[in-house]
Design a protein around this motif. Structure first.
Motif, PDB file in Angstrom:
ATOM      1  N   ASN A  61     -47.603  41.335  17.674  1.00  0.00           N
ATOM      2  CA  ASN A  61     -48.449  40.152  17.873  1.00  0.00           C
ATOM      3  C   ASN A  61     -47.819  38.885  17.321  1.00  0.00           C
ATOM      4  O   ASN A  61     -48.506  37.903  17.087  1.00  0.00           O
ATOM      5  N   TYR A  62     -46.515  38.894  17.127  1.00  0.00           N
ATOM      6  CA  TYR A  62     -45.844  37.659  16.707  1.00  0.00           C
ATOM      7  C   TYR A  62     -45.280  37.027  17.974  1.00  0.00           C
ATOM      8  O   TYR A  62     -44.411  37.622  18.634  1.00  0.00           O
ATOM      9  N   PRO A  63     -45.757  35.831  18.322  1.00  0.00           N
ATOM     10  CA  PRO A  63     -45.368  35.256  19.621  1.00  0.00           C
ATOM     11  C   PRO A  63     -43.857  35.186  19.785  1.00  0.00           C
ATOM     12  O   PRO A  63     -43.136  34.729  18.893  1.00  0.00           O
ATOM     13  N   GLY A  64     -43.400  35.663  20.920  1.00  0.00           N
ATOM     14  CA  GLY A  64     -41.987  35.551  21.250  1.00  0.00           C
ATOM     15  C   GLY A  64     -41.134  36.715  20.801  1.00  0.00           C
ATOM     16  O   GLY A  64     -39.990  36.842  21.223  1.00  0.00           O
ATOM     17  N   LEU A  65     -41.693  37.584  19.935  1.00  0.00           N
ATOM     18  CA  LEU A  65     -40.899  38.716  19.441  1.00  0.00           C
ATOM     19  C   LEU A  65     -41.642  40.037  19.629  1.00  0.00           C
ATOM     20  O   LEU A  65     -41.802  40.804  18.675  1.00  0.00           O
ATOM     21  N   PRO A  66     -42.125  40.335  20.832  1.00  0.00           N
ATOM     22  CA  PRO A  66     -42.908  41.565  20.997  1.00  0.00           C
ATOM     23  C   PRO A  66     -42.074  42.806  20.698  1.00  0.00           C
ATOM     24  O   PRO A  66     -40.929  42.897  21.133  1.00  0.00           O
ATOM     25  N   GLY A  67     -42.659  43.719  19.915  1.00  0.00           N
ATOM     26  CA  GLY A  67     -41.997  45.008  19.685  1.00  0.00           C
ATOM     27  C   GLY A  67     -40.945  45.023  18.595  1.00  0.00           C
ATOM     28  O   GLY A  67     -40.389  46.075  18.301  1.00  0.00           O
ATOM     29  N   ILE A  68     -40.690  43.882  17.957  1.00  0.00           N
ATOM     30  CA  ILE A  68     -39.690  43.883  16.878  1.00  0.00           C
ATOM     31  C   ILE A  68     -40.233  44.734  15.718  1.00  0.00           C
ATOM     32  O   ILE A  68     -41.452  44.766  15.476  1.00  0.00           O
ATOM     33  N   SER A  69     -39.349  45.461  15.038  1.00  0.00           N
ATOM     34  CA  SER A  69     -39.842  46.250  13.894  1.00  0.00           C
ATOM     35  C   SER A  69     -39.986  45.331  12.688  1.00  0.00           C
ATOM     36  O   SER A  69     -39.314  44.293  12.583  1.00  0.00           O
ATOM     37  N   GLY A  70     -40.866  45.729  11.758  1.00  0.00           N
ATOM     38  CA  GLY A  70     -41.083  44.924  10.562  1.00  0.00           C
ATOM     39  C   GLY A  70     -39.796  44.774   9.758  1.00  0.00           C
ATOM     40  O   GLY A  70     -39.495  43.693   9.228  1.00  0.00           O
ATOM     41  N   ALA A  71     -39.024  45.861   9.677  1.00  0.00           N
ATOM     42  CA  ALA A  71     -37.776  45.823   8.903  1.00  0.00           C
ATOM     43  C   ALA A  71     -36.775  44.849   9.538  1.00  0.00           C
ATOM     44  O   ALA A  71     -36.096  44.088   8.837  1.00  0.00           O
ATOM     45  N   PHE A  76     -37.562  42.311  11.414  1.00  0.00           N
ATOM     46  CA  PHE A  76     -38.104  40.965  11.216  1.00  0.00           C
ATOM     47  C   PHE A  76     -37.723  40.460   9.814  1.00  0.00           C
ATOM     48  O   PHE A  76     -37.283  39.319   9.650  1.00  0.00           O
ATOM     49  N   ALA A  77     -37.872  41.341   8.828  1.00  0.00           N
ATOM     50  CA  ALA A  77     -37.538  40.968   7.437  1.00  0.00           C
ATOM     51  C   ALA A  77     -36.053  40.614   7.327  1.00  0.00           C
ATOM     52  O   ALA A  77     -35.679  39.652   6.647  1.00  0.00           O
ATOM     53  N   MET A  78     -35.230  41.388   8.011  1.00  0.00           N
ATOM     54  CA  MET A  78     -33.781  41.119   7.981  1.00  0.00           C
ATOM     55  C   MET A  78     -33.477  39.756   8.588  1.00  0.00           C
ATOM     56  O   MET A  78     -32.656  38.992   8.061  1.00  0.00           O
ATOM     57  N   LYS A  79     -34.175  39.424   9.667  1.00  0.00           N
ATOM     58  CA  LYS A  79     -33.968  38.117  10.301  1.00  0.00           C
ATOM     59  C   LYS A  79     -34.393  36.980   9.359  1.00  0.00           C
ATOM     60  O   LYS A  79     -33.753  35.932   9.305  1.00  0.00           O
ATOM     61  N   LEU A  80     -35.478  37.190   8.630  1.00  0.00           N
ATOM     62  CA  LEU A  80     -35.918  36.174   7.663  1.00  0.00           C
ATOM     63  C   LEU A  80     -34.833  35.951   6.615  1.00  0.00           C
ATOM     64  O   LEU A  80     -34.484  34.816   6.290  1.00  0.00           O
ATOM     65  N   TYR A  81     -34.301  37.060   6.132  1.00  0.00           N
ATOM     66  CA  TYR A  81     -33.250  36.990   5.107  1.00  0.00           C
ATOM     67  C   TYR A  81     -32.043  36.211   5.632  1.00  0.00           C
ATOM     68  O   TYR A  81     -31.542  35.280   4.993  1.00  0.00           O
ATOM     69  N   GLU A  82     -31.604  36.602   6.820  1.00  0.00           N
ATOM     70  CA  GLU A  82     -30.402  35.967   7.398  1.00  0.00           C
ATOM     71  C   GLU A  82     -30.623  34.475   7.649  1.00  0.00           C
ATOM     72  O   GLU A  82     -29.735  33.659   7.419  1.00  0.00           O
ATOM     73  N   HIS A  83     -31.829  34.150   8.092  1.00  0.00           N
ATOM     74  CA  HIS A  83     -32.144  32.748   8.397  1.00  0.00           C
ATOM     75  C   HIS A  83     -32.070  31.903   7.115  1.00  0.00           C
ATOM     76  O   HIS A  83     -31.432  30.850   7.085  1.00  0.00           O
ATOM     77  N   ALA A  84     -32.710  32.403   6.059  1.00  0.00           N
ATOM     78  CA  ALA A  84     -32.702  31.655   4.783  1.00  0.00           C
ATOM     79  C   ALA A  84     -31.277  31.565   4.232  1.00  0.00           C
ATOM     80  O   ALA A  84     -30.841  30.493   3.794  1.00  0.00           O
ATOM     81  N   ALA A  85     -30.561  32.688   4.291  1.00  0.00           N
ATOM     82  CA  ALA A  85     -29.194  32.706   3.739  1.00  0.00           C
ATOM     83  C   ALA A  85     -28.298  31.717   4.487  1.00  0.00           C
ATOM     84  O   ALA A  85     -27.484  31.021   3.884  1.00  0.00           O
ATOM     85  N   LYS A  86     -28.490  31.654   5.805  1.00  0.00           N
ATOM     86  CA  LYS A  86     -27.691  30.727   6.625  1.00  0.00           C
ATOM     87  C   LYS A  86     -27.911  29.273   6.176  1.00  0.00           C
ATOM     88  O   LYS A  86     -27.013  28.438   6.258  1.00  0.00           O
ATOM     89  N   LEU A  87     -29.127  29.003   5.679  1.00  0.00           N
ATOM     90  CA  LEU A  87     -29.436  27.641   5.227  1.00  0.00           C
ATOM     91  C   LEU A  87     -29.086  27.445   3.747  1.00  0.00           C
ATOM     92  O   LEU A  87     -29.389  26.409   3.155  1.00  0.00           O
TER      93      LEU A  87
END
Ligand code: NAP
Length: 299
Positions: free
Chosen positions: A47-57, A59-70
């Protein structure tokens, strides 16, 4: 001096970090457990718009990578004390005291416990709070899930793929869970609903062997033979550190849509804040607002 310390690296904390660092603030992001928060336990985030079916793990990895990139590397650190008042605030960890000019509290919530006999004794020996983490140990076995919310229903659906039988024990007939989850569970042959019951005792020897269920409608007690119990009866906010320093409501940090708490320079984001809808997307949205508000406060 750090502009902003964010306590908690779940979706709200990561989102606050991304917005704050892009606004030019110096940011530290602290987490005492796993990066990603509760979402890492969700098999499919649907139910996260634009990312149907992504696993929670994932998603968490993407959050980490996004912050680290910044340029924000989340740090593993348990906060033991926080001094919130004044222009300079102090965060205490086991290694250091971090002075800072503003704080975002994004500490989320923890699993609520049943508090019945056997719960502590059998935790890790058949009692679990995370179906995605521990479900595989119960392949081909009979388990029960306690609760009537989305977590309980999703846990039951997940477990029914690998267990022989799954009981859903709930204390009344109405459910908080979405209709889609309820209908999906009703359609499974190996899921059975046990309604108007609570878990009075967890029984066993080395491991869980059964449950004693009380009735909420005056019926006699019931014994259920199971190999495991998944407790999914909700969460309580992680606000113990801040009690007496800012306004709480029902244990949650009182803050409106602007995420401002009763203490200037301290913001609350995600499940820890008083709000109607506690979802992944509302946590991420809170983080964005808190990051922006922290920038405004510092300006
Ligand atoms: P929840 O919605 O608060 O539901 C907790 C359930 O446990 C309720 O059915 C409640 O019964 C029951 N309960 C509470 N204390 C109990 C006790 N002491 N003994 C027996 N039963 C007890 O919690 P949740 O399911 O963990 O969900 C939390 C939030 O995350 C919700 O907003 C939910 O929608 C969201 N979530 C969303 C998704 C998704 O959208 N995919 C997935 C998981 C979670 P009563 O109903 O009788 O109070």
């Amino acid at each position: 001096m750090t502009d902003l310390v964010i306590i908690g690296a779940g979706p709200a904390g990561f989102s606050a970090a991304i917005y704050a660092v892009r606004a030019g603030l110096s940011v530290r992001l602290l987490e005492n457990s796993l990066f990603g928060g509760q979402i890492i336990n969700t098999p499919d985030v649907d139910n996260y718009p634009g990312l149907p079916g992504i696993s929670g793990a994932e998603f968490a990895m993407k959050l980490y990578e996004h912050a680290a990139k910044l340029g924000v590397e989340p740090e593993t650190a348990a906060v033991s004390k926080a001094e919130l008042s004044g222009d300079i605030k102090n965060i205490y960890t086991e290694k250091e005291i971090i002075p800072c000019r503003s704080i975002v509290i994004a500490t989320g919530a923890s699993h609520r416990k049943l508090g019945c006999p056997g719960e502590e004794e059998f935790t890790g020996k058949g009692v679990s709070y995370c179906a995605t983490c521990d479900g595989a140990f119960f392949k081909g076995k009979t388990v029960a899930v306690n609760g009537g919310g989305n977590t309980a229903l999703e846990d039951a659906l997940f477990l029914s793929n690998m267990c022989e039988k799954v009981y859903i024990i709930h204390r009344r007939e109405g459910f908080r869970a979405d209709n889609a989850n309820l209908e999906a569970a009703r359609a499974r042959d190996n899921i059975e609903f046990v309604l108007n019951r609570t878990v009075a005792e967890i029984k066993g020897g080395e491991k869980v062997e059964g449950l004693l269920l009380s009735s909420t409608t005056g019926q006699p007690d019931l014994e259920l033979v199971v190999d495991g119990l998944f407790v999914a009866i909700g969460f309580h906010p992680n606000t113990e550190l801040f009690e007496g320093q800012l306004e709480l409501e029902g244990g949650y940090i009182k803050a409106g849509e602007n995420c401002r708490t009763s203490v200037p320079g301290v913001f609350a984001a995600g499940d820890v804040r008083t709000k109607e809808v506690r979802q992944l997307i509302t946590a991420a949205a809170d983080g964005a607002v808190a990051g922006v508000e922290a920038g405004k406060y510092l300006a």
